[in-house]
Structures are given as structure tokens and as C-alpha cells.
Motif scaffolding. Structure first.
Motif, short mmCIF file in Angstrom:
data_model
loop_
_atom_site.label_atom_id
_atom_site.label_comp_id
_atom_site.label_asym_id
_atom_site.label_seq_id
_atom_site.Cartn_x
_atom_site.Cartn_y
_atom_site.Cartn_z
N ASP A 9 0.81 -1.21 0.00
CA ASP A 9 0.00 0.00 0.00
C ASP A 9 0.84 1.27 0.00
N SER A 10 2.15 1.12 0.23
CA SER A 10 3.01 2.30 0.33
C SER A 10 3.60 2.72 -1.01
N GLY A 11 3.30 1.97 -2.07
CA GLY A 11 3.75 2.40 -3.38
C GLY A 11 4.79 1.49 -4.00
N VAL A 12 5.00 1.70 -5.27
CA VAL A 12 5.84 0.80 -6.05
C VAL A 12 7.29 0.80 -5.58
N GLU A 13 7.81 1.95 -5.18
CA GLU A 13 9.21 2.00 -4.75
C GLU A 13 9.40 1.21 -3.47
N SER A 14 8.43 1.25 -2.57
CA SER A 14 8.51 0.47 -1.33
C SER A 14 8.53 -1.03 -1.64
N VAL A 15 7.74 -1.43 -2.61
CA VAL A 15 7.71 -2.83 -3.03
C VAL A 15 9.07 -3.25 -3.56
N PHE A 16 9.65 -2.40 -4.42
CA PHE A 16 10.96 -2.72 -5.00
C PHE A 16 12.04 -2.80 -3.93
N GLN A 17 12.04 -1.86 -3.00
CA GLN A 17 13.04 -1.87 -1.92
C GLN A 17 12.92 -3.13 -1.07
N TYR A 18 11.70 -3.51 -0.80
CA TYR A 18 11.45 -4.73 -0.02
C TYR A 18 12.03 -5.96 -0.74
N LEU A 19 11.75 -6.11 -2.02
CA LEU A 19 12.22 -7.29 -2.76
C LEU A 19 13.75 -7.32 -2.86
N ARG A 20 14.35 -6.14 -3.05
CA ARG A 20 15.81 -6.11 -3.10
C ARG A 20 16.40 -6.54 -1.77
N GLU A 21 15.76 -6.14 -0.67
CA GLU A 21 16.26 -6.51 0.65
C GLU A 21 16.06 -8.01 0.91
#
Length: 820
Positions: free
Chosen positions: A388-400
Motif C-alpha cells: 500500500d506504500s507504493g511501487v518503490e517500497s515494493v521494489f526496496q522490499y524485494l531487493r532486501e
């Protein structure tokens, strides 16, 4: 001819006399002041929405006008004098009361566009057939029962709009028409007129919102057609011949009854956009994956359960819409669609995203039917908060996740709230300890009490909110997702007049912070009520709650309808000044639409029944309450499992362990050092802090210039701070016998009286007085500054100008105003 010439050739004297005929806003001089030059260099006169019942005579003398806008008036006729406007190129008369158009319009030699939608026209003057300059004819929302014979004879007509009339067929003479774009939507066609196939230059055909149930086989004999729009019809099957439309670029069959596509659709090598939203497709058509030219695919609102791995063939795809289907997972191959800007997956059965999902680097933030939309799935990886926090948050999560590894965590909270005296604390004691212990009047909860509850091997955090009015503003800080919200009220004292106070206002407060909150309704003091009273009040409360919810949903739908009305009407210029969304910028409208959609899809989980309990010795209903709470928290749809990167879990553990220290908060630099111990760089730390803030484990306000330098790793400490300020025993505390005012505030008795008076009568508090309130919690200068900024952040206080501070007050001269 004499009439015409009288408008065209006038002596200077006649011109001056004519100007005297009308004064005010409709004089020739005033009308010329309304001229503006368009970007294309044309002279425009805009008289839209001026309440005109007839045209001012001076208009006919404005021979230099090239665009005339008369829309949204009350005109019943235009008058023969309109032909005097010899340079007129574009005429707007939409949304008036015209039942006919003057034949003299055909004498305007340069008239290229006529926009006369939303009137009462049923025919066109025969003279229009000789019109050679007209290229655009827009007559939507009128009373045409048949197409005027003059339309096919307009030799240069390229665009014809007859939407929303009463047409049932077309004349065979249309085979001679050179129209490129023909809009026939919202008419009464039951069949596709065969003459359409014979139109030599037809490229775009719109027959949406009609009554068409099938397409003829000859539909394939349209060599030049590029766009077909049969949205909102009753079509069940597409004929194989549709696959012979060699030039087709757009197919729109939104909201029909189509269950499958013809195999030959893969032969449409120029197809760029297909829209089959709202049909009955059960699988993603594999044939579609062979159309490499596709850029926009819409299969929203179908029954699709499987997404083909061959989706990766659509290399040009920029938009893929699959919301409200039954898709449980995404193939890894979707990560190869690197041109994707929009991917809507709302309302499916997804639990996780492919690990390389961040390869879709062109994905946009969610907006009106665009960007990345993962709302209303059972997301575990990433968790819903991240999605729900947006696409960049999703990407950062997956990279981590790829840098470390996924770790499953469990969080369960029970939030108990309701009016003061409802019996919340007594009920919680009965739940936690299995025996009665009734709270005494002087044992009321102040701000918030937190408890840990272990039952059947499950561990819960139970938050008991104070119900006094002064605590309502602070309660909102602790409402979070992943919680069961238990609304408690005294059923013995309940009456219909108390609904808002006991139930309605609390539901509104919770759902304002957590729109999709899970609610459990509990009535206490059942031992003081008869069974009949309990049954009556239960039925009344549940019915009222549902009625209020239905009203909210209806209001939201009405707002969305107005939004769509503005968007649809914008192309016709219809709704300027008549729809409050029409004046918004694209960004504002996008944000408003997103918020409305979120409010509509994020509705609270309302209770279908009510539990009634007694916290007296009998503990009636308490076992059922415990059982129901466990059922709620173990429901994976309401509370899905959460998977986080191991580094985030390690950081959370370190922050939790640091709660044993004396600090009320940590500086950002301290947390950076702490993150380094678990391998998190500062850049990777920020997404972790955002997530921990969203789930309520910490508080970190990165949008506040001062507060972003502090991390509140012990949110419960805020409870002590708020308790110290928002006191129920304020009268007892504010006495000069309380040595804190002498010891900490260094106040004389006279100064104290002034400070006390200002506070009790006007809510004004000096920072020196605030230091006295917080003396047992945090009295150092840094802590005091942080607390003041927290209070401002939550709008619990406002700073008054220094000039309003009274001289002689101890401590800083600035005053704070506490509205509550």
C-alpha cells in the motif's frame, strides 16, 4: 440577401448607432473585450454558462470571431443572423434548449466544426447537405430517431457523433459517406447495420451501450477500420471473421458476455489495445500472448484463474489490467515485461510477488486505473503495508529480501475502546485472568493501558483505551492494522439516542485511521438486562450500523459517478462549472479518484452479530468473546501471514531490546549505528523504518523536519507523556501546594495563579508550565522540544505568536494552545 448585407456593410455612423442599441455586458465593445486568442491563433468568444435565453444582437456584428462558445445557456433558437459571422470556424451550442438549427448556418463558408449535443434536435435543415466545409458534426444527446439524409452528403465530413439518441438503423446512403469516425453509442441498435461495411473510409466505429447481441460475419469486410468499440452490449461470441480485420488496432468489448476469444485473433498483427473487462473469461487467452504488437491489455473483472508464462512475449506491453479475477500467483516471466507502466492486480488471490518483480522499473505509482495496484489481495510477501506504500517500497522490499532471506513474523493486537464507564477494563481483566474484578470509578483508564495476553499458545498485545472525551485525540495514534478492534458499550444504559455516542462516533474514528478495520461489537452489563431488551437493542444497533455503512458507500459511489461524469463530459466541454471535479487539475483529480476508490474498496469488516457479556462473577459471554477473538486472529484472510527481510526482523529485535534502556526515544544517528550492526546501510535502513512505523512497532515521522531526527522505539512511552499532559485530575494537580511549580517551574504564587488561569480558561500553556507537567516523565530541554513538536505534529497543540505571551511568565515566552 438584403438581411445578410445589412449585417455586413454598415457606415461608421450606423456602426456607432448600433453600439448604442445594447449596453452593459452585451454591447459590442464589452463583447470584444471577451475575445481571446487560442494557441492556434484563432479569435474565440466564450459566452458559456451566461444564462442567455437569446443571443445578444451585437454578437452578429463580430465578424472577426472564429470560435464561438454558447454552451450551457438557455437558448431556444440561434437566429438567421448567425450567417453574418463570415469567419466562423467552430460553433459550440451544447447543453441548450434548441429544437432546430437555422438553415443559414450552412452559409458560413468556413464552418468546420458544429458541436450541438445535449439539445432537443430531431432533424437538420435540408440546406446542410450542401455544406462542404464541415468536418466535425457532434449531435450527441438529442432526439434523432433516424440519421438525417444530409449527413451522408456532407462531402468533407470526417467525424460524426450521434451518441445517446434513439437511432435504430442507418440509411443505405451512408455507403457514400467519407466519415472516418462514427460514434453511435447509447442508441437502440439491436443489430449492426450492414451499410457500415460499405463505408469506404471508416476507421473508428463506436456502438457502445446499445442492444447488440451478436456481430455479423461480414464484420471482417472492413479493410480500413482501426478501432471497434462494442462496450456494454450483450455479445456472447465473436465471429471468426473478426480476425480478418487486417488494419485493426483497438478492440473494446468491455462488459459483454464473452467467455472465449477466437483462436485466429493472434493474426491481428497491428492490434495495440484490447479491452475485455467485465466478461466471463476463465483463462487468460493464450492467443493474446502471440500478438506482439499489443501495448494495452485489459481483462479486469473476469474469472481468470491462470496467467500464461507466455505473457513475456508481449514485449511492447505498457499496461496490463487484471484486477478482480482469481489469480493466485504471477509467473516469473512477467518480470520480462520491462516496458510495463501499469499493472492492476486488485482483488485477486495473490500472496506474493516474483523475487525479480523490481525488474519492472517503469511501473508507475498507483493513480486512476494506472500504475501498480495490489490492493485487496492476501499479500504476505511483500506485506500489505508495503504494497500500500507504493511501487518503490515494493521494489526496496524485494531487493532486501534477495540480499538476506525471508522471515515469517506474527503480530496480533486487540484494541479495546468505547465510552468512559462502558466496562472495558473489567471485561479485559475477565478475559485475561478468567475471573471477575470490577474496576472502581477511580480506576478508570487514562489514555491507554497495555497488556500481554497468552491464550492457547498465542500471544497478543491488548490495548485498553481511555474513553474520556479528552483522550479521543490521542487514541488515533495507536490504531493500526493487523488488529481486532473491540468496540465496547454498556448495553444496559443504551438507547437509540445514544447510538452515535456509544457506537457510531467510535466506528467513524477507527475507520478514519484504518478504513478496512475488523470490528467486534461487545455489549457489557448483560446481567442487568432482560433477554428481550438485549435482543431488541442488538437488532437495532446492528441495523443502524449497516444503514450508516450503506449510506457511506452510496455517497462514495455518487462521488465516483460525478468524477466519471466529469471525465466523460470533459471531451465535450459539458461540465465546466457544473461539476466540482471539472475544475481540478489532472493531478488533483487523480488523487481524489484514488482516495475515493480506496474508501470504496477498503470498507470496515462490520460485525454480523454482537457479543453480550457480564464481567460480574458469572462471566456470562466471556468464554464466547475469547473464542471469537481467537477465530478472528487466526483467519488468514483477515490477518495474513507476514514475511519480512531477515535484516528488518533483526533491526526490529534490536529496537525492541533497546526498550529496556532509559531513553524515551533514540536519535536517528543512534539507529543508523544500530542498523550497521545487522548489516543495513543507511539507504536500506529507511525502508525498514518506514515499515516498522506503518505496523506501529516504532514511530518515525520522516516528513517532519525536526522529528525525522528521532525514532520513538517505545511508543508506549508516549502514553506516559500524554497521561502527564491530558490529565483527568487536572484540578488536583494545579495547586500551588504541588511543589513541582516551585521546584521545576520556579514560579511565585502570583505567577502560578496567572499561569493556571490562562491554562484553565483559555487552554494556553507556556513551555515552562509544560515542563512542570512532564517533570516525572521527561524534563530535559531536548525531550521537551521533541514533545512540543510531537504535539504540533498531531495537532494536539498550536503555537501562539510570541506577542501574545504575557510578560513575567516563567520559562520561554512562547505560548502553546491546547484546544482539548
Amino acid at each position: 440577401m438584403g438581411v445578410i448585407l445589412s449585417y455586413i456593410w454598415k457606415t461608421d455612423e450606423e456602426e456607432q448607432e448600433a453600439e448604442l442599441e445594447e449596453d452593459g455586458p452585451w454591447s459590442l465593445q464589452e463583447l470584444r473585450r471577451k475575445f481571446r486568442q487560442t494557441p492556434a491563433g484563432l479569435i474565440e468568444l466564450n459566452l458559456q454558462n451566461c444564462g442567455l435565453a437569446s443571443l445578444p444582437s451585437a454578437v452578429f456584428r463580430l465578424q472577426e470571431v472564429q470560435i464561438l462558445n454558447l454552451s450551457w445557456n438557455k437558448l431556444t433558437h440561434l437566429g438567421a443572423g448567425i450567417c453574418a459571422l463570415r469567419q466562423l470556424q467552430v460553433l459550440y451550442v451544447e447543453h441548450n434548449q434548441l429544437s432546430s438549427l437555422p438553415a443559414e448556418l450552412a452559409d458560413c463558408p468556413d464552418l468546420a466544426e458544429l458541436h450541438a449535443g445535449w439539445n432537443s434536435l430531431s432533424c437538420l435543415p435540408a440546406k446542410f447537405r450542401r455544406t462542404t466545409s464541415l468536418k466535425v458534426l457532434s449531435l450527441y444527446s438529442n432526439d434523432f430517431r433516424s440519421l438525417p439524409d444530409s449527413v451522408p452528403l456532407m462531402t468533407n465530413l470526417e467525424y460524426a457523433d450521434f451518441e445517446h439518441n434513439s437511432l435504430k438503423g442507418l440509411p443505405m446512403s451512408m455507403s457514400r459517406s467519407k466519415v472516418n469516425v462514427l460514434k453511435l453509442g447509447m442508441n437502440q441498435f439491436q443489430h449492426v447495420p450492414p451499410v457500415l461495411v460499405s463505408m469506404p473510409l471508416l476507421e473508428k466505429l463506436d456502438m457502445s451501450s446499445s442492444q447488440v447481441s451478436s456481430l455479423p460475419d461480414i464484420i471482417g469486410d472492413m479493410p480500413h477500420v482501426k478501432s471497434l468499440n462494442f462496450a456494454r452490449n450483450c455479445i456472447k461470441d465473436l465471429p471468426p471473421t473478426i480476425c480478418e480485420l487486417s488494419s485493426i488496432e483497438e478492440l473494446n468489448f468491455l462488459q459483454n458476455k464473452i467467455a472465449k476469444l477466437p483462436p485466429g485473433i493472434s493474426h491481428l498483427t497491428k492490434l495495440r489495445s484490447i479491452n475485455f473487462e467485465g466478461n466471463t473469461l476463465s483463462t487468460f487467452p493464450s492467443e493474446v500472448c502471440a500478438i506482439s504488437s499489443l501495448e494495452d491489455v485489459n481483462f479486469n473483472n473476469n474469472h481468470i484463474e491462470f496467467l500464461s508464462v507466455h505473457i513475456s512475449n508481449l514485449k511492447r506491453l505498457t499496461a496490463l489490467r487484471l484486477s478482480n479475477n482469481r489469480i493466485p500467483s504471477l509467473p516469473n516471466s512477467i518480470c520480462e515485461l520491462v516496458e510495463l507502466e501499469t499493472l492492476t492486480l486488485m482483488g485477486n488471490k495473490l500472496t506474493e510477488l516474483p523475487l525479480m518483480f523490481d525488474s519492472l522499473r517503469n511501473l508507475q505509482h498507483r493513480s486512476i486505473d494506472s500504475g501498480l495496484d495490489l490492493f485487496n489481495n492476501e499479500m504476505q510477501m511483500p506485506p500489505r503495508h508495503v504494497c500500500d506504500s507504493g511501487v518503490e517500497s515494493v521494489f526496496q522490499y524485494l531487493r532486501e529480501i534477495r540480499r538476506t532471506k525471508p522471515v515469517e513474523v506474527s503480530r496480533r493486537k486487540i484494541l479495546v475502546f468505547g465510552e468512559s464507564g462502558a466496562g472495558k477494563t473489567s471485561m479485559i481483566h475477565a478475559m485475561l485472568h478468567g475471573k471477575s474484578k470490577l474496576a472502581l470509578p477511580d480506576e478508570q483508564t487514562h489514555v491507554l493501558e497495555q497488556h500481554t495476553w497468552t491464550v492457547e499458545g498465542e500471544r497478543f498485545q491488548v490495548n485498553d483505551f481511555g474513553g474520556q472525551q479528552m483522550y479521543h485525540v490521542t487514541n488515533q495514534l495507536f490504531f493500526t492494522r493487523n488488529a481486532v478492534n473491540v468496540l465496547v458499550f454498556d448495553i444496559h444504559r443504551y438507547s437509540a439516542s445514544r447510538y452515535d455516542r456509544d457506537v457510531g462516533n467510535w466506528v467513524q474514528a477507527v475507520t478514519a485511521q484504518v478504513p478496512d478495520a475488523v470490528l467486534l461489537l461487545v455489549g457489557t452489563h448483560s446481567d442487568l438486562c432482560s433477554a428481550a431488551d438485549v435482543q431488541q437493542r442488538r437488532a437495532e444497533i446492528l441495523a443502524t450500523m449497516q444503514q450508516r455503512e450503506n449510506a457511506v458507500v452510496e455517497d462514495i459511489n455518487e462521488e465516483l459517478f460525478k468524477m466519471k461524469e466529469a471525465l466523460n463530459g470533459e471531451r465535450h466541454g459539458l461540465f465546466a462549472g457544473h461539476n466540482r471535479f471539472a475544475g481540478m487539475s489532472t493531478e488533483e483529480r487523480t488523487e481524489c479518484h484514488t482516495l475515493l476508490q480506496q474508501r470504496l474498496t477498503s470498507r470496515p469488516v462490520l460485525p454480523q452479530d454482537m457479543i453480550v457479556v457480564s464481567s460480574a462473577d458469572s462471566l456470562d459471554g466471556i468464554p464466547l468473546l475469547v473464542h471469537t477473538l481467537l477465530q478472528f486472529t487466526q483467519n488468514p484472510q483477515l490477518f495474513p501471514k507476514t514475511v519480512v527481510p531477515e535484516s528488518w526482523a533483526d533491526l526490529e529485535r534490536q529496537l525492541t531490546e533497546s526498550r529496556n534502556g532509559p531513553e524515551h526515544f533514540l536519535t536517528y544517528e543512534q539507529v543508523v549505528t544500530m542498523a550497521g550492526d545487522v548489516g543495513l546501510t543507511e539507504e536500506r535502513l529507511i525502508p525498514a523504518l518506514r515499515y516498522l512505523h506503518l505496523i506501529g512497532e516504532i514511530l518515525w515521522y520522516e516528513d517532519n523536519l525536526m522529528l525525522k531526527e528521532y525514532v520513538f522505539h517505545k511508543p508506549s512511552d508516549l502514553i506516559d507523556i500524554f497521561k502527564a499532559i491530558f490529565r483527568h485530575d487536572i484540578e488536583d494537580f494545579l495547586t500551588y501546594g504541588n511543589d513541582v511549580f516551585r521546584r521545576v517551574g520556579h514560579m511565585t504564587k502570583q505567577q502560578f495563579r496567572l499561569v493556571k488561569s490562562r491554562f484553565l480558561k483559555g487552554g494556553q500553556m507556556s513551555v515552562g508550565l509544560l515542563r512542570c507537567f512532564l517533570s516525572n516523565v521527561c524534563a530535559d530541554h531536548q525531550s521537551l522540544s521533541v514533545v512540543v513538536n510531537l504535539l504540533k505534529k498531531f495537532e494536539l497543540c498550536y503555537q501562539l505568536p510570541d506577542s501574545e505571551a504575557a510578560p513575567g511568565l516563567t520559562g520561554p515566552s512562547a505560548l502553546l494552545f491546547l484546544p482539548c
